[in-house]
Design a protein around this motif. Structure first.
Motif, PDB file in Angstrom:
ATOM      1  N   ILE A  38       0.779  -1.396   0.361  1.00 42.44           N
ATOM      2  CA  ILE A  38      -0.109  -0.662   0.047  1.00 42.44           C
ATOM      3  C   ILE A  38       1.148   1.104  -0.148  1.00 42.44           C
ATOM      4  CG2 ILE A  38      -1.540   1.392   1.252  1.00 42.44           C
ATOM      5  CD1 ILE A  38      -2.662  -1.401   2.339  1.00 42.44           C
ATOM      6  N   GLY A  39       1.314   1.410   0.796  1.00 45.78           N
ATOM      7  CA  GLY A  39       2.892   2.268   0.790  1.00 45.78           C
ATOM      8  C   GLY A  39       3.535   2.142  -0.184  1.00 45.78           C
ATOM      9  N   ARG A  43       3.967   6.107  -2.562  1.00 41.49           N
ATOM     10  CA  ARG A  43       4.929   7.093  -2.959  1.00 41.49           C
ATOM     11  C   ARG A  43       4.772   6.662  -4.625  1.00 41.49           C
ATOM     12  NH1 ARG A  43      10.207   3.972  -0.166  1.00 41.49           N
ATOM     13  NH2 ARG A  43      11.888   5.623  -1.713  1.00 41.49           N
ATOM     14  N   THR A  44       4.096   5.319  -5.232  1.00 41.92           N
ATOM     15  CA  THR A  44       4.272   5.423  -6.869  1.00 41.92           C
ATOM     16  C   THR A  44       3.717   6.868  -7.660  1.00 41.92           C
ATOM     17  OG1 THR A  44       5.401   3.149  -7.145  1.00 41.92           O
ATOM     18  CG2 THR A  44       4.229   4.249  -9.318  1.00 41.92           C
ATOM     19  N   GLU A  66       3.138   1.621   9.657  1.00 44.01           N
ATOM     20  CA  GLU A  66       3.956   0.167   7.912  1.00 44.01           C
ATOM     21  C   GLU A  66       3.397   0.912   6.785  1.00 44.01           C
ATOM     22  OE1 GLU A  66       5.512  -2.491   9.180  1.00 44.01           O
ATOM     23  OE2 GLU A  66       6.009  -1.525  10.815  1.00 44.01           O
ATOM     24  N   ILE A  67       2.620   1.688   6.890  1.00 43.00           N
ATOM     25  CA  ILE A  67       2.539   2.441   4.793  1.00 43.00           C
ATOM     26  C   ILE A  67       3.367   3.411   4.731  1.00 43.00           C
ATOM     27  CG2 ILE A  67       0.611   4.086   3.847  1.00 43.00           C
ATOM     28  CD1 ILE A  67      -1.885   2.152   5.172  1.00 43.00           C
ATOM     29  N   ALA A  71       5.772   4.592   1.713  1.00 43.29           N
ATOM     30  CA  ALA A  71       4.909   5.725   1.498  1.00 43.29           C
ATOM     31  C   ALA A  71       6.147   7.173   1.659  1.00 43.29           C
ATOM     32  CB  ALA A  71       3.585   6.112   2.491  1.00 43.29           C
ATOM     33  N   LEU A  72       7.036   7.511   3.232  1.00 44.10           N
ATOM     34  CA  LEU A  72       7.647   7.821   2.918  1.00 44.10           C
ATOM     35  C   LEU A  72       6.943   9.575   2.940  1.00 44.10           C
ATOM     36  CD1 LEU A  72      10.593   6.519   1.095  1.00 44.10           C
ATOM     37  CD2 LEU A  72      10.575   7.415   3.815  1.00 44.10           C
ATOM     38  N   GLY A  73       5.507   9.433   3.484  1.00 37.86           N
ATOM     39  CA  GLY A  73       5.592  11.349   3.385  1.00 37.86           C
ATOM     40  C   GLY A  73       4.233  11.220   2.077  1.00 37.86           C
ATOM     41  N   ALA A  74       4.306  10.307   1.565  1.00 36.11           N
ATOM     42  CA  ALA A  74       2.568  10.317  -0.036  1.00 36.11           C
ATOM     43  C   ALA A  74       1.539   9.938   0.484  1.00 36.11           C
ATOM     44  CB  ALA A  74       3.654   9.170  -1.013  1.00 36.11           C
TER      45      ALA A  74
END
Length: 175
Positions: A38-39, A43-44, A66-67, A71-74
């Motif tokens: 999901i994360g 991000r993509t 965990e997401i 995702a790093l903030g996405a």
């Protein structure tokens, strides 16, 4: 050759992202178990200015640590919405003029490289569960199906990898 520093990457702010012209593409994730998947899709989707993500069924929603790891903030930039029922999301999108395609291996699927984008058309792409794929009921109400051709022995890709391949392909064709 010199690697670029982060400061040289011309990253836009969250506010600029929200104001940016989006790729007319919506991602629908149905019953995705892996929080990392999901994360990664978030991000993509951020990277290619995807308009929105629908998180359906058991697919977890932000905020979730965990997401966030992948995702790093996405999750703060890409618009998203949760719905229990993927069929309702597909019907809603279709009623708004969005063409909805399942990413799945089915009879008469169009291979990704052969799929032609219609100018000024918004698309939604449905990705399904890591084990069972897109539910048959969802496949049946989509406008069509797109398959990523695979030549090896496995004929299955991780959902995050599949999403990356298809989102990139649509982005190239739309831009």
């Amino acid at each position: 050759m010199r690697k670029l520093e982060n400061s040289e990457l011309n990253r836009i702010s969250i506010d600029d992202f929200k104001d940016a012209s989006k790729t007319p593409l919506i991602i629908v994730l149905d019953d995705i178990r892996s929080l990392n998947n999901i994360g990664s899709v978030f991000r993509t989707s951020d990277a290619f200015l995807v308009e929105k993500i629908f998180l359906c069924g058991i697919t977890a929603t932000p905020p979730n640590k965990e997401i966030h790891k992948t995702a790093l903030g996405a999750t703060e930039t890409v618009a998203w919405e949760h719905s229990e029922n993927v069929l309702e999301v597909i019907e809603k999108l279709k009623s708004e003029g969005v063409k909805v395609f399942a990413i799945e291996q089915v009879e008469s699927a169009i291979f990704l490289q052969d799929f032609e984008i219609e100018k000024n058309q918004k698309y939604a792409l449905v990705f399904g569960n890591e084990v069972f794929g897109v539910a048959q009921e969802a496949v049946e109400i989509c406008d069509g199906t797109i398959e990523i051709p695979q030549l090896g022995t496995k004929h299955s890709l991780n959902i995050a990898v599949s999403a990356g391949i298809v989102i990139w392909d649509f982005f190239k064709k739309m831009r």
